[in-house]
Design an enzyme around this catalytic site. Structure first.
Site, PDB file in Angstrom:
ATOM      1  N   ASP A 149       0.650  -1.012   0.234  1.00 37.80           N
ATOM      2  CA  ASP A 149      -0.439   0.124   0.120  1.00 37.80           C
ATOM      3  C   ASP A 149       1.065   1.194  -0.076  1.00 37.80           C
ATOM      4  O   ASP A 149       0.232   2.464   0.467  1.00 37.80           O
ATOM      5  CB  ASP A 149      -1.036   0.140   1.220  1.00 37.80           C
ATOM      6  N   CYS A 163     -21.934  -9.291  -5.605  1.00 32.72           N
ATOM      7  CA  CYS A 163     -23.112  -8.345  -4.527  1.00 32.72           C
ATOM      8  C   CYS A 163     -24.793  -8.386  -4.394  1.00 32.72           C
ATOM      9  O   CYS A 163     -25.263  -8.350  -4.149  1.00 32.72           O
ATOM     10  CB  CYS A 163     -22.445  -7.159  -5.485  1.00 32.72           C
ATOM     11  N   CYS A 185     -23.551   5.318   3.661  1.00 37.51           N
ATOM     12  CA  CYS A 185     -21.874   5.671   3.032  1.00 37.51           C
ATOM     13  C   CYS A 185     -22.035   6.916   3.724  1.00 37.51           C
ATOM     14  O   CYS A 185     -23.321   7.880   2.616  1.00 37.51           O
ATOM     15  CB  CYS A 185     -21.625   6.320   1.737  1.00 37.51           C
ATOM     16  N   CYS A 221     -14.378  10.253   0.879  1.00 39.58           N
ATOM     17  CA  CYS A 221     -14.686   9.479   1.046  1.00 39.58           C
ATOM     18  C   CYS A 221     -13.887   9.949   2.901  1.00 39.58           C
ATOM     19  O   CYS A 221     -13.249  10.087   2.890  1.00 39.58           O
ATOM     20  CB  CYS A 221     -13.848   8.566   0.463  1.00 39.58           C
ATOM     21  N   CYS A 245     -12.988   4.636   8.269  1.00 38.25           N
ATOM     22  CA  CYS A 245     -14.019   4.850   8.615  1.00 38.25           C
ATOM     23  C   CYS A 245     -13.912   3.003   7.908  1.00 38.25           C
ATOM     24  O   CYS A 245     -13.540   3.216   7.150  1.00 38.25           O
ATOM     25  CB  CYS A 245     -14.485   5.334   7.212  1.00 38.25           C
ATOM     26  N   CYS A 298     -21.619  -4.608   5.245  1.00 35.75           N
ATOM     27  CA  CYS A 298     -21.705  -5.627   3.785  1.00 35.75           C
ATOM     28  C   CYS A 298     -21.855  -6.830   4.428  1.00 35.75           C
ATOM     29  O   CYS A 298     -21.788  -7.495   5.891  1.00 35.75           O
ATOM     30  CB  CYS A 298     -20.505  -5.462   3.424  1.00 35.75           C
TER      31      CYS A 298
END
Length: 314
Positions: A133, A188, A198, A214, A241, A248
């Site tokens: 990352d 999904c 969100c 975001c 967050c 989900c």
């Protein structure tokens, strides 16, 4: 050499499991053609906000052979960080689960170095680089290609077996391996939980996140003042967050991690709302020693906490 590919791949996957990785998949290094179009459109729309570095090294992001000389394979790995531990005061400003313990960059980098060393011991001299990352690598695209899961409507990699509370990392190496060529189907379905939940409407379309909206971007990446339009919409998050993951359905299959380094730091879960509001730099340094939260620095965390106060006063 080619006839040894199944053996080499087996050695790598067994070693990754021994080092604590939840997943290990392998893909052939090459140009990510489909992702090139998506990345170009995402950048053109300005969804990267002030993350100017996302505009850099466009070609390298799409082709690992430009990052490692003679690259043949991308080994994608996943490390679980899910925990059921929570901050004790429900009124406290919130921190994403992934930042409860030690900084994952260092934890995973150390494991990748061990993996590469063992590859060299058991297979022979292999040239490779580890990525966590922090370099121009599209980790979710490679994880999908390696069969670790599918990219969900919240743009996170999802697994039917364990959900999405795991870190992704890569080893790019210069040897041919046996490749996982069965990509995971999208599961999904018609679910829109992440989009609906969100707080800042950052998921602007299924599979498309406006990063500049975001909460993770706003509380970590954004270095300037937080835009007033998000006052009262931050859902009390001061660092990161978890909303789109918490809602989900696939995360009901999340498993508790077994990584000692991810044990919550002393005091972190015990601090009350008033403690956070009055936090000093000395306390910050103690609570977040070796933590990913240090990335936002004391001044950044204080900015975020102050922004959460009196949300109705614009």
């Amino acid at each position: 050499m080619l006839q040894n590919r199944p053996l080499y791949s087996s050695i790598i996957k067994d070693t990754a499991r021994d080092l604590g990785f939840m997943f290990c998949g392998i893909a052939k290094a090459g140009f990510l053609e489909e992702d090139a179009l998506r990345l170009e459109a995402w950048l053109k729309n300005g969804f990267h906000g002030e993350m100017q570095y996302m505009e850099n090294h466009f070609d390298k992001r799409l082709d690992p052979r430009l990052l490692v000389d003679g690259a043949k394979s991308v080994i994608s790995l996943g490390l679980n960080y899910y925990t059921d531990k929570q901050q004790l005061d429900p009124a406290s400003p919130k921190i994403s689960k992934y930042a409860y313990g030690d900084d994952y960059h260092y934890v995973i980098k150390d494991k990748l170095k061990q993996l590469l060393n063992i590859i060299n011991e058991k297979i022979g001299e292999v040239n490779g680089r580890a990525f966590v990352d922090s370099a121009p690598v599209l980790d979710k695209a490679w994880a999908k290609k390696a069969g670790l899961g599918w990219i969900g409507k919240n743009a996170n990699l999802l697994s039917k077996k364990v959900g999405s509370f795991f870190f992704l990392a890569e080893l790019i190496v210069d040897i041919e391996l046996e490749y996982d060529i069965e990509p995971t189907a999208d599961h999904c379905g018609t679910c829109t939980n992440c989009i609906d939940a969100c707080p800042t409407d950052a998921i602007v379309a299924p599979y498309v996140v406006d990063g500049s909206r975001c909460i993770s971007y706003l509380t970590i990446e954004l270095k300037n003042e937080l835009p007033q339009e998000f006052k009262g919409k931050m859902d009390n998050w001061m660092f990161g967050c978890d909303v789109c993951q918490d809602v989900c359905p696939w995360n009901k299959f999340s498993l508790l991690h077994h990584e000692p380094a991810f044990t919550p730091h002393l005091q972190l879960l015990d601090l009350k709302k008033e403690d956070w509001n009055e936090i000093t730099e000395d306390v910050f340094q103690k609570v977040f020693k070796n933590s990913a939260v240090k990335r936002t620095k004391f001044s950044g965390l204080k900015r975020n906490i102050d922004f959460l106060k009196n949300p109705s006063q614009l």
